[in-house]
Enzyme design. Structure first.
Site, PDB file in Angstrom:
ATOM      1  N   ASP A 214      -1.465  -3.779   4.415  1.00 51.27           N
ATOM      2  CA  ASP A 214      -1.236  -2.989   5.622  1.00 51.27           C
ATOM      3  C   ASP A 214      -0.123  -3.618   6.472  1.00 51.27           C
ATOM      4  O   ASP A 214      -0.077  -4.830   6.646  1.00 51.27           O
ATOM      5  CB  ASP A 214      -2.551  -2.977   6.423  1.00 51.27           C
ATOM      6  CG  ASP A 214      -2.550  -1.999   7.569  1.00 51.27           C
ATOM      7  OD1 ASP A 214      -2.429  -0.796   7.308  1.00 51.27           O
ATOM      8  OD2 ASP A 214      -2.680  -2.427   8.738  1.00 51.27           O
ATOM      9  N   GLU A 266      -2.509 -16.686 -10.347  1.00 48.24           N
ATOM     10  CA  GLU A 266      -3.571 -17.563 -10.869  1.00 48.24           C
ATOM     11  C   GLU A 266      -4.533 -16.767 -11.746  1.00 48.24           C
ATOM     12  O   GLU A 266      -5.376 -17.326 -12.433  1.00 48.24           O
ATOM     13  CB  GLU A 266      -4.385 -18.163  -9.701  1.00 48.24           C
ATOM     14  CG  GLU A 266      -3.659 -19.232  -8.914  1.00 48.24           C
ATOM     15  CD  GLU A 266      -4.350 -19.554  -7.581  1.00 48.24           C
ATOM     16  OE1 GLU A 266      -5.497 -19.094  -7.340  1.00 48.24           O
ATOM     17  OE2 GLU A 266      -3.719 -20.248  -6.772  1.00 48.24           O
TER      18      GLU A 266
HETATM   19  C1  NOJ Z   1      -1.425   1.458   8.743  1.00 48.11           C
HETATM   20  C2  NOJ Z   1      -2.705   2.115   8.372  1.00 48.11           C
HETATM   21  O1  NOJ Z   1      -2.477   2.963   7.280  1.00 48.11           O
HETATM   22  C3  NOJ Z   1      -3.192   2.847   9.591  1.00 48.11           C
HETATM   23  O2  NOJ Z   1      -4.276   3.679   9.315  1.00 48.11           O
HETATM   24  C4  NOJ Z   1      -3.520   1.846  10.660  1.00 48.11           C
HETATM   25  O3  NOJ Z   1      -3.856   2.524  11.842  1.00 48.11           O
HETATM   26  C5  NOJ Z   1      -2.349   0.923  10.938  1.00 48.11           C
HETATM   27  N1  NOJ Z   1      -1.699   0.473   9.759  1.00 48.11           N
HETATM   28  C6  NOJ Z   1      -2.793  -0.288  11.709  1.00 48.11           C
HETATM   29  O4  NOJ Z   1      -3.579  -1.113  10.889  1.00 48.11           O
END
Ligand code: NOJ
Length: 562
Positions: A214, A266
């Site tokens: 993310d 790993e």
């Molecule tokens: C991207 C994620 O896909 C989204 O759903 C989220 O709100 C933001 N990153 C923050 O983590």
């Protein structure tokens, strides 16, 4: 032979399994609810493994399932090495991994390294600790501006609206690029780095095959004593100077990923990772490099209109980029953050912004449509679905991996009719009147045509299902040979034959509305983006996104076997 051994033998030990995989995203709280509390859970997923197997996907990407207050749908993580008790236990997680592996399906989990939740023990410790303490150094704390530090350290706006800074009791402020409940980590802190390596090993040891990372472009930040203003940052952004922005896509972020790569390697096969990095197209290959995360999302088609020229340019550029990075490209039309593609493609006319200018991009138009109350007379549902099916068949015929979002295989439209009091997305609350947020693509799935939650579970649903959901249920579509579900199933089955080599060759038709390409083993894909039917280029059609006769109708894709 134990169950695990069976699973391992089913999943061939192939380090390249991800290159052309069809990956299905599960947003766990909205997929299937086994215990009837209205929220999807891991047992629900386990119960639907036969469905996933029958669909024909190669892997599942599981959105956050960690303990969370759900300030941002689970992207506010309290504990990176736990399972939210509302949706399951670690033992159930292991069971789910085993069930998926036994069905020949790999598992990628979502990892959220840019920020934790404000309930994370480290953040709680930081709140209790004094200014300048090691506990505060794991996050980004600053003194405020103004005579008594009563103003935030900068005028920055968070992604969900409102300030990026929140003040704590002793007067300091902490940075959160997203919601208040999502404090950003300080990635210059060695403990933060070390802890994420432990997390990567924790899930890899449990059999997880990879990670979706993310906000992968956000971890490294360069925050000088004097912070630039919002306007200054906009200038830096506009200049396009690579790696110059203090918050996004800094070159140092790749040092973090090369450390991660050593952990991935790993394992046998190496664990994989895919970056969610919203960066300029030519900056993507570094995230996707073999000594970094290995693969990066490409959201270009997701942002495009249903337009042959746009599609062609995007496909060409991304195949070139993938070849340059040694990775394979990724295609995405829908996910838990955007208006579903059936709806995006069905919106009529142009939508105007408050200042009277037209919003041209399809996703921008879709957000504005939701904000205006999702008027039904501005949405041509049949056309949207027809185009979505054509686009999907084209996508599944392309080299690279395809990331599919739960419910798109049912041809679901965005749910526009969610009352304000039922909304959950922080974007709705923090950005009032500017956007309604992402709840409309997160409504629990319809599994059957009747019952209180259309088979989602024995109780209700945490977001309301609209009445039109019933006709898109798995049960209804299962029976209908022409359904979107059966189209996905057949395409995913045939895709195993079609996906040889990672290239394509364009077949020139002279018609600007037609895209026609041939894969190295002779499979061909033809899409008619236009409004008029055209002669069918060939026989041997094995799959079509809509009814066909002796011509290729408007907004339709066909697959031609060699
Ligand atoms: C991207 C994620 O896909 C989204 O759903 C989220 O709100 C933001 N990153 C923050 O983590």
């Amino acid at each position: 032979m134990t169950l695990t051994e069976t699973a391992e033998t089913l999943l061939v030990d192939d380090a390249n399994w991800w290159r052309q995989a069809a990956v299905y995203q599960i947003y766990p709280r909205s997929f299937a609810d086994a215990n009837g509390d209205g929220v999807g859970d891991l047992r629900g997923i386990i119960s639907r493994v036969p469905y996933l197997q029958n669909l024909g996907i190669d892997a599942v990407w599981l959105s956050p399932f960690y303990p969370s207050a759900l300030a941002d749908g689970g992207y506010d993580v309290d504990d990176y090495r736990g399972v939210d008790p509302k949706i399951g236990t670690l033992e159930e997680f292991d069971e789910m991994v085993e069930a998926l592996h036994c069905a020949g399906i790999r598992l990628i989990v979502d990892l959220v390294p840019n920020h934790s939740s404000d309930r994370h023990i480290w953040f709680q410790e930081a709140l209790r600790s004094p200014k300048g303490s090691p506990a505060r150094d794991r996050y980004i704390f600053r003194d405020g501006m103004g005579e008594n530090g009563e103003l935030p350290p900068s005028d920055w706006t968070s992604i969900f609206g409102g300030s990026t800074w929140t003040q704590v009791e002793d007067g300091q402020w902490y940075l959160h690029m997203f919601a208040t409940e999502q404090p950003d980590f300080n990635w210059d802190n060695p403990e933060v780095r070390e802890d994420f390596l432990t997390t990567l090993r924790f899930w890899s040891d449990r059999g997880v095959d990879g990670f979706r990372v993310d906000v992968a472009h956000g971890l490294a930040k360069k925050l000088e004593d004097v912070l630039p203003s919002k306007a200054e940052m906009a200038e830096i952004q506009k200049s396009g100077e690579p790696g110059a922005h203090p918050l996004w896509d800094r070159d140092e972020v790749h040092d973090i990923y090369s450390e991660w790569r050593r952990v991935f390697d790993e394992y046998t096969p190496p664990r994989i990772a895919v970056a969610e990095a919203w960066v300029a197209r030519d900056r993507r290959p570094r995230y996707a490099s073999a000594d970094g995360l290995g693969q990066a999302f490409n959201f270009d088609l997701l942002q495009a209109d249903f337009d042959a020229q746009q599609f062609r340019d995007i496909i060409r550029d991304n195949l070139d980029l993938a070849a340059a990075s040694g990775s394979s490209t990724t295609w995405v039309f829908s996910n838990h953050d955007v208006v579903r593609h059936a709806t995006r493609y069905g919106l009529l006319g142009t939508v105007e912004k408050a200042d009277g200018t037209a919003i041209m991009s399809t996703p921008g138009k879709a957000k504005a449509w939701l904000l205006h109350g999702a008027p039904e007379d501005e949405l041509d549902r049949d056309r949207g679905l027809r185009r979505a099916r054509a686009a999907t068949l084209l996508e599944l015929g392309l080299p690279g991996s395809a990331y599919l979002y739960q419910g798109e295989e049912l041809g679901l439209h965005e749910v526009g009719e969610i009352p304000d009091e039922a909304r959950q997305d922080p974007a709705f609350f923090r950005n009032k009147g500017v956007e309604v947020g992402r709840d409309g693509c997160r409504v629990p799935l319809p599994w059957s045509s009747d019952g209180p939650s259309l088979g989602f579970g024995p109780g209700g649903t945490h977001l309301p299902q609209p009445s039109w959901y019933a006709e898109h249920s798995v049960a209804a579509e299962d029976r209908d040979p022409g359904s979107t579900l059966n189209m996905y199933r057949r395409a995913l089955e045939l895709r195993r034959e079609l996906q040889a080599g990672e290239t394509l060759e364009w077949v020139e038709t002279g018609d600007p509305d037609i895209l026609h390409f041939r894969r190295p083993n002779g499979w061909e894909v033809v899409t008619n983006f236009g409004n008029a039917e055209v002669p069918l280029p060939k026989e041997r059609i094995v799959l079509a996104s809509g009814p066909i006769d002796s011509t290729l109708p408007a907004e339709t894709t066909v697959w031609i076997a060699p």
